[in-house]
Design a protein around this motif. Structure first.
Motif, PDB file in Angstrom:
ATOM      1  N   THR A  52       0.838  -1.202   0.000  1.00  0.00           N
ATOM      2  CA  THR A  52       0.000   0.000   0.000  1.00  0.00           C
ATOM      3  C   THR A  52       0.873   1.252   0.000  1.00  0.00           C
ATOM      4  O   THR A  52       1.819   1.375   0.784  1.00  0.00           O
ATOM      5  CB  THR A  52      -0.917   0.028   1.231  1.00  0.00           C
ATOM      6  N   ASP A  53       0.554   2.171  -0.885  1.00  0.00           N
ATOM      7  CA  ASP A  53       1.324   3.412  -1.040  1.00  0.00           C
ATOM      8  C   ASP A  53       0.735   4.500  -0.158  1.00  0.00           C
ATOM      9  O   ASP A  53      -0.493   4.659  -0.066  1.00  0.00           O
ATOM     10  CB  ASP A  53       1.280   3.835  -2.513  1.00  0.00           C
ATOM     11  N   ASN A  54       1.592   5.260   0.510  1.00  0.00           N
ATOM     12  CA  ASN A  54       1.118   6.388   1.313  1.00  0.00           C
ATOM     13  C   ASN A  54       0.805   7.618   0.469  1.00  0.00           C
ATOM     14  O   ASN A  54       0.283   8.610   0.977  1.00  0.00           O
ATOM     15  CB  ASN A  54       2.141   6.741   2.398  1.00  0.00           C
ATOM     16  N   ASP A  55       1.117   7.573  -0.824  1.00  0.00           N
ATOM     17  CA  ASP A  55       0.724   8.617  -1.782  1.00  0.00           C
ATOM     18  C   ASP A  55       0.176   7.894  -3.006  1.00  0.00           C
ATOM     19  O   ASP A  55       0.812   7.856  -4.058  1.00  0.00           O
ATOM     20  CB  ASP A  55       1.930   9.486  -2.134  1.00  0.00           C
ATOM     21  N   PRO A  56      -1.022   7.277  -2.891  1.00  0.00           N
ATOM     22  CA  PRO A  56      -1.512   6.326  -3.890  1.00  0.00           C
ATOM     23  C   PRO A  56      -1.679   6.924  -5.280  1.00  0.00           C
ATOM     24  O   PRO A  56      -2.045   8.095  -5.439  1.00  0.00           O
ATOM     25  CB  PRO A  56      -2.856   5.852  -3.321  1.00  0.00           C
ATOM     26  N   ILE A  57      -1.391   6.086  -6.262  1.00  0.00           N
ATOM     27  CA  ILE A  57      -1.460   6.515  -7.659  1.00  0.00           C
ATOM     28  C   ILE A  57      -2.873   6.950  -8.033  1.00  0.00           C
ATOM     29  O   ILE A  57      -3.054   7.877  -8.834  1.00  0.00           O
ATOM     30  CB  ILE A  57      -0.960   5.393  -8.602  1.00  0.00           C
ATOM     31  N   GLU A  58      -3.899   6.321  -7.451  1.00  0.00           N
ATOM     32  CA  GLU A  58      -5.286   6.667  -7.793  1.00  0.00           C
ATOM     33  C   GLU A  58      -5.602   8.128  -7.487  1.00  0.00           C
ATOM     34  O   GLU A  58      -6.434   8.746  -8.170  1.00  0.00           O
ATOM     35  CB  GLU A  58      -6.259   5.757  -7.026  1.00  0.00           C
ATOM     36  N   GLN A  59      -4.939   8.669  -6.485  1.00  0.00           N
ATOM     37  CA  GLN A  59      -5.175  10.069  -6.116  1.00  0.00           C
ATOM     38  C   GLN A  59      -4.307  11.041  -6.905  1.00  0.00           C
ATOM     39  O   GLN A  59      -4.469  12.251  -6.802  1.00  0.00           O
ATOM     40  CB  GLN A  59      -4.942  10.250  -4.615  1.00  0.00           C
ATOM     41  N   ARG A  60      -3.375  10.478  -7.686  1.00  0.00           N
ATOM     42  CA  ARG A  60      -2.464  11.339  -8.460  1.00  0.00           C
ATOM     43  C   ARG A  60      -2.760  11.307  -9.956  1.00  0.00           C
ATOM     44  O   ARG A  60      -2.075  11.949 -10.742  1.00  0.00           O
ATOM     45  CB  ARG A  60      -1.015  10.915  -8.199  1.00  0.00           C
ATOM     46  N   VAL A  61      -3.791  10.537 -10.354  1.00  0.00           N
ATOM     47  CA  VAL A  61      -4.162  10.439 -11.766  1.00  0.00           C
ATOM     48  C   VAL A  61      -5.328  11.380 -12.054  1.00  0.00           C
ATOM     49  O   VAL A  61      -6.311  11.421 -11.307  1.00  0.00           O
ATOM     50  CB  VAL A  61      -4.548   8.997 -12.137  1.00  0.00           C
ATOM     51  N   PRO A  74       3.220  14.200  -9.830  1.00  0.00           N
ATOM     52  CA  PRO A  74       4.363  13.626  -9.116  1.00  0.00           C
ATOM     53  C   PRO A  74       4.045  13.413  -7.637  1.00  0.00           C
ATOM     54  O   PRO A  74       3.149  14.042  -7.070  1.00  0.00           O
ATOM     55  CB  PRO A  74       5.462  14.673  -9.302  1.00  0.00           C
ATOM     56  N   ARG A  75       4.807  12.522  -7.010  1.00  0.00           N
ATOM     57  CA  ARG A  75       4.647  12.266  -5.596  1.00  0.00           C
ATOM     58  C   ARG A  75       4.941  13.524  -4.781  1.00  0.00           C
ATOM     59  O   ARG A  75       5.822  14.313  -5.111  1.00  0.00           O
ATOM     60  CB  ARG A  75       5.598  11.166  -5.127  1.00  0.00           C
ATOM     61  N   THR A  76       4.196  13.691  -3.697  1.00  0.00           N
ATOM     62  CA  THR A  76       4.475  14.773  -2.758  1.00  0.00           C
ATOM     63  C   THR A  76       4.937  14.233  -1.416  1.00  0.00           C
ATOM     64  O   THR A  76       5.369  15.001  -0.546  1.00  0.00           O
ATOM     65  CB  THR A  76       3.226  15.642  -2.542  1.00  0.00           C
ATOM     66  N   MET A  77       4.860  12.908  -1.248  1.00  0.00           N
ATOM     67  CA  MET A  77       5.279  12.271   0.000  1.00  0.00           C
ATOM     68  C   MET A  77       6.312  11.195  -0.319  1.00  0.00           C
ATOM     69  O   MET A  77       6.138  10.426  -1.266  1.00  0.00           O
ATOM     70  CB  MET A  77       4.085  11.631   0.726  1.00  0.00           C
ATOM     71  N   PRO A  78       7.383  11.126   0.445  1.00  0.00           N
ATOM     72  CA  PRO A  78       8.368  10.062   0.207  1.00  0.00           C
ATOM     73  C   PRO A  78       7.785   8.704   0.574  1.00  0.00           C
ATOM     74  O   PRO A  78       6.919   8.584   1.450  1.00  0.00           O
ATOM     75  CB  PRO A  78       9.527  10.444   1.139  1.00  0.00           C
TER      76      PRO A  78
END
Length: 376
Positions: A52-61, A74-78
């Motif tokens: 599980t990603d803490n900056d999920p791709i679904e929220q970045r598309v 792009p990611r905003t959280m490492p």
């Protein structure tokens, strides 16, 4: 640097979380519930990454309503850091699934440990015969099989109580439960034997062939077995029909075998493109029978493959670090990575088809999160 000079991120950088492990990655395993990936390292440690990603791709598309184009922020959280577990052994490490979420690890000289996704290590306290050469856990029957000392011991239930044992003549190189959990395949120096665990360890089939099996893989329906061969190529076995054939004309070792249920096909690494055959016309007599030309032929061999769980798609990793997705029987490719981050040594698609875990020869571990829009 001005805003205009900012270099746009590659697709891989947008989709993937990457970690440097600091030691060579010998193997990689997803746990049973697909919540974590464990990487087995050459320095006798295990590195664990959450799926599980803490900056999920679904929220970045974002899909533009006017032209339908897809953009990825792009990611905003490492990414969360890897969890490291020291196993403390001088022997080569084993790594596998155990239970719903845990991993099993340990050296060939024992003992064996349970490792949680949080990195907690517990001695299993089970008696095994050294050297331990393989383990395999079956969620269907909740039974752990351990090969050691020329035999296989079964440990049952959550308490891992010692159960039946299978005596096997000769060194055991690999074991693998069938999908139904009622039989287990045991690879040895003369081929492999299938044992029934419902009848007190009764032998039900022998398949003798030249070449030592390095790893075993069952088809999801339990009708086929494939064994990678230490001398190159792989052995394809029709379990019910009794037929068997060695497919050995590969330029590189076959390190990975998988099954595509949508296309009813077996796929392997080791060639200059994804090697695939339809099992409707299985290559039991002629290696050209059922061949599915997939992707494009290049100059670099495929070093890892994994099938999408419910699509006619295969992800392939190459020795130059490239990662592509191909449709079986078609030439088109979706390139996920075109930079050399080291030879791809392991690939595994999660059961939901949303994540692709990988390991490379340059001590790079990664999880690529793939939005549904890429396949439309």
């Amino acid at each position: 640097m001005s805003k205009q000079d900012t270099v746009p991120q590659t697709l891989f950088e947008l989709l993937a979380r990457t970690w440097t492990t600091g030691a060579a990655i010998n193997s990689m395993v997803l746990n049973g519930n697909q919540s974590a990936v464990a990487y087995c390292l050459s320095d006798a440690t295990i590195a664990i990454a959450p799926v599980t990603d803490n900056d999920p791709i679904e929220q970045r598309v974002h899909v533009n309503a006017e032209d339908g184009r897809t953009a990825i922020r792009p990611r905003t959280m490492p990414a969360r850091p890897l969890i490291s577990v020291d196993v403390e052994t001088d022997a080569p490490l084993l790594l596998g699934q155990l239970g719903a979420a845990d991993f099993i690890t340990g050296g060939a000289d024992g003992p064996l440990y349970r490792v949680s996704v949080a990195g907690e290590k517990t001695d299993l306290g089970i008696a095994v015969k050294a050297p331990v050469t393989a383990t395999d856990y079956c969620a269907k029957n909740q039974c752990l099989a351990v090969a050691g000392g020329g035999g296989v011991t079964l440990f049952e239930g959550g308490e891992l109580s010692a159960g039946a044992s299978i005596d096997q003549v000769g060194a055991i190189s690999a074991i693998k439960w069938s999908p139904a959990g009622d039989t287990i395949a045991v690879a040895h120096e003369d081929g492999l034997t299938i044992w029934s665990t419902q009848t007190g360890g009764k032998k039900i089939a022998d398949f003798m062939f030249a070449g030592k099996a390095a790893a075993l893989s069952w088809s999801p329906d339990g009708c086929w077995l494939a064994a990678t061969l230490s001398d190159g190529g792989f052995q394809l076995i029709d379990v019910g029909g009794g037929g068997s054939n060695a497919l050995t004309d590969y330029p590189e070792p076959v390190n990975a075998i998988d099954w595509n249920t949508k296309a009813n096909a077996v796929v392997t690494s080791g060639a200059y493109r994804v090697a695939a055959w339809s099992l409707d016309k299985a290559p039991l007599e002629d290696r050209r029978s059922g061949a599915l030309e997939s992707g494009t032929t290049g100059l670099v061999p495929v070093s890892a493959v994994t099938s999408h769980p419910d699509r006619n798609l295969v992800a392939a990793g190459y020795k130059n670090g490239f990662v592509v997705v191909v449709q079986l029987g078609a030439r088109d490719e979706l390139v996920l990575n075109s930079e050399d981050r080291g030879a791809v040594t392991d690939l595994a698609w999660t059961r939901d088809g949303k994540h692709l875990a990988l390991a490379t020869g340059n001590d790079v571990a990664a999880i690529i999160s793939i939005p549904e829009q890429l396949f439309k």
